[in-house]
Scaffold this motif. Structure first.
Motif, mmCIF file in Angstrom:
data_model
loop_
_atom_site.group_PDB
_atom_site.id
_atom_site.type_symbol
_atom_site.label_atom_id
_atom_site.label_comp_id
_atom_site.label_asym_id
_atom_site.label_seq_id
_atom_site.Cartn_x
_atom_site.Cartn_y
_atom_site.Cartn_z
ATOM 1 N N THR A 1 88.916 15.773 67.296
ATOM 2 C CA THR A 1 87.972 16.233 68.326
ATOM 3 C C THR A 1 87.185 15.069 68.923
ATOM 4 N N GLN A 2 87.037 15.093 70.228
ATOM 5 C CA GLN A 2 86.290 14.063 70.948
ATOM 6 C C GLN A 2 85.081 14.688 71.634
ATOM 7 N N ALA A 3 84.171 13.837 72.032
ATOM 8 C CA ALA A 3 82.960 14.317 72.711
ATOM 9 C C ALA A 3 83.314 15.126 73.961
ATOM 10 N N MET A 4 84.404 14.763 74.629
ATOM 11 C CA MET A 4 84.805 15.454 75.851
ATOM 12 C C MET A 4 85.282 16.881 75.587
ATOM 13 N N ASP A 5 85.510 17.223 74.319
ATOM 14 C CA ASP A 5 85.941 18.585 73.980
ATOM 15 C C ASP A 5 84.778 19.558 73.866
ATOM 16 N N GLU A 6 83.568 19.027 73.876
ATOM 17 C CA GLU A 6 82.401 19.897 73.770
ATOM 18 C C GLU A 6 82.332 20.805 74.998
ATOM 19 N N ALA A 7 82.386 22.113 74.757
ATOM 20 C CA ALA A 7 82.470 23.097 75.837
ATOM 21 C C ALA A 7 82.414 24.497 75.237
ATOM 22 N N ASP A 8 82.413 25.494 76.111
ATOM 23 C CA ASP A 8 82.596 26.885 75.688
ATOM 24 C C ASP A 8 84.079 27.221 75.781
ATOM 25 N N TYR A 9 84.558 27.975 74.800
ATOM 26 C CA TYR A 9 85.963 28.371 74.767
ATOM 27 C C TYR A 9 86.063 29.894 74.703
ATOM 28 N N TYR A 10 86.965 30.443 75.518
ATOM 29 C CA TYR A 10 87.162 31.893 75.585
ATOM 30 C C TYR A 10 88.625 32.237 75.357
ATOM 31 N N TRP B 1 93.792 30.819 76.168
ATOM 32 C CA TRP B 1 92.496 30.215 75.859
ATOM 33 C C TRP B 1 92.018 29.395 77.060
ATOM 34 N N TYR B 2 90.696 29.416 77.285
ATOM 35 C CA TYR B 2 90.074 28.731 78.412
ATOM 36 C C TYR B 2 88.920 27.875 77.919
ATOM 37 N N GLN B 3 88.824 26.685 78.488
ATOM 38 C CA GLN B 3 87.707 25.778 78.238
ATOM 39 C C GLN B 3 86.795 25.800 79.446
ATOM 40 N N GLN B 4 85.505 25.915 79.231
ATOM 41 C CA GLN B 4 84.557 25.901 80.330
ATOM 42 C C GLN B 4 83.391 24.988 80.007
ATOM 43 N N LYS B 5 83.173 24.011 80.868
ATOM 44 C CA LYS B 5 82.019 23.118 80.743
ATOM 45 C C LYS B 5 80.937 23.587 81.690
ATOM 46 N N PRO B 6 79.676 23.275 81.368
ATOM 47 C CA PRO B 6 78.552 23.787 82.174
ATOM 48 C C PRO B 6 78.704 23.476 83.659
ATOM 49 N N GLY B 7 78.536 24.506 84.469
ATOM 50 C CA GLY B 7 78.584 24.344 85.911
ATOM 51 C C GLY B 7 79.988 24.249 86.501
ATOM 52 N N HIS B 8 80.996 24.455 85.664
ATOM 53 C CA HIS B 8 82.371 24.342 86.125
ATOM 54 C C HIS B 8 83.148 25.635 85.908
ATOM 55 N N GLY C 1 83.237 34.329 73.663
ATOM 56 C CA GLY C 1 83.064 32.904 73.864
ATOM 57 C C GLY C 1 82.515 32.196 72.640
ATOM 58 N N THR C 2 82.946 30.941 72.460
ATOM 59 C CA THR C 2 82.480 30.099 71.358
ATOM 60 C C THR C 2 82.022 28.764 71.912
#
Lengths: 122, 107
Positions: free
Chosen positions: B77-86, B34-41, B101-102
């Protein structure tokens, strides 16, 4: 520390080719697969292909067969991705990512490059 | 060709548990990462081989995989967890396969 540093953004015309580099540091290149993944604007991740830097063997997603070539220069600890016959749909951020070589085969991408934006436009 | 299906979006309140699923034929017979991706990263690995966390990933992130479904669970869950997950799995015929992606929203 382990790093993958990719070459800079490119702008290409349709039918042209692009070649992106991915320089590895902080680890032994031959002990890890190098995968390439792309992400079109606003879209998800797409695996493109894999190279084993130790012997240069490659595997490509069927979608890119004939248009994609992955190569490496072990003396420079660098892997290259070349995509030919570009079209507008190839506009995307392209990532390299490493994955430890184990008997079971490709597994997880533990380190990613910073990404390279390729824009295809006439 | 092999396919992985994820829900496009999941919403969760802060402090609650978020579950993101990834479905594919006999997925339980394959290793899932599983991968976490935040905008622009660039994406970041958060789970490998179904259940393992890389160093630096908090214990509240966990994974499971059985039957046709793999699940990424984020507790507290924390605000910092907000992201796309694949999710990602490997198929002998197709190669590397990512789920669509979710987008996790922390309300």
């Amino acid at each position: 520390q382990v790093q993958l540093v990719q070459s800079g953004a490119e702008v290409k015309k349709p039918e042209a080719s692009v070649k992106i580099s991915c320089k590895a540091s902080g680890y032994t290149l031959s002990k890890y697969y190098m995968h390439w993944v792309r992400q079109a604007p606003g879209q998800g991740l797409e695996w493109m292909g894999t190279i084993i830097p130790g012997d240069g063997s490659t595997t490509y997603a069927q979608k890119f067969q004939g248009r994609l070539t992955l190569t490496r220069d072990t003396s420079r600890s660098t892997v290259y991705m070349e995509l030919r016959s570009l079209r507008s749909e190839d506009t995307a951020v392209y990532y390299c990512a490493r994955d430890e070589i184990v008997v079971a085969g490709p597994d997880a991408f533990d380190t990613w490059g910073q990404g390279t934006l390729v824009t295809v436009s006439s | 060709s092999y396919e992985l299906t994820q829900p496009p979006s999941v919403s969760v309140s802060p402090g609650q548990t978020a579950s993101i699923t990834c479905s594919g034929d006999k997925l339980g017979n394959k290793f899932v990462s599983w991968y976490q991706q935040k905008p622009g990263h660039s994406p970041i690995l958060v789970i490998y081989q179904d259940t393992n966390r890389p160093s630096g990933i908090p214990e509240r992130i966990s994974g499971s995989n059985s039957g046709n479904t793999a699940t990424l669970t984020i507790s507290g869950t924390q605000a910092m967890d907000e992201a796309d997950y694949y999710c990602l799995a490997w198929d002998s015929s197709t190669g590397g396969v990512f789920g669509g992606g979710t987008k996790l929203t922390v309300l």
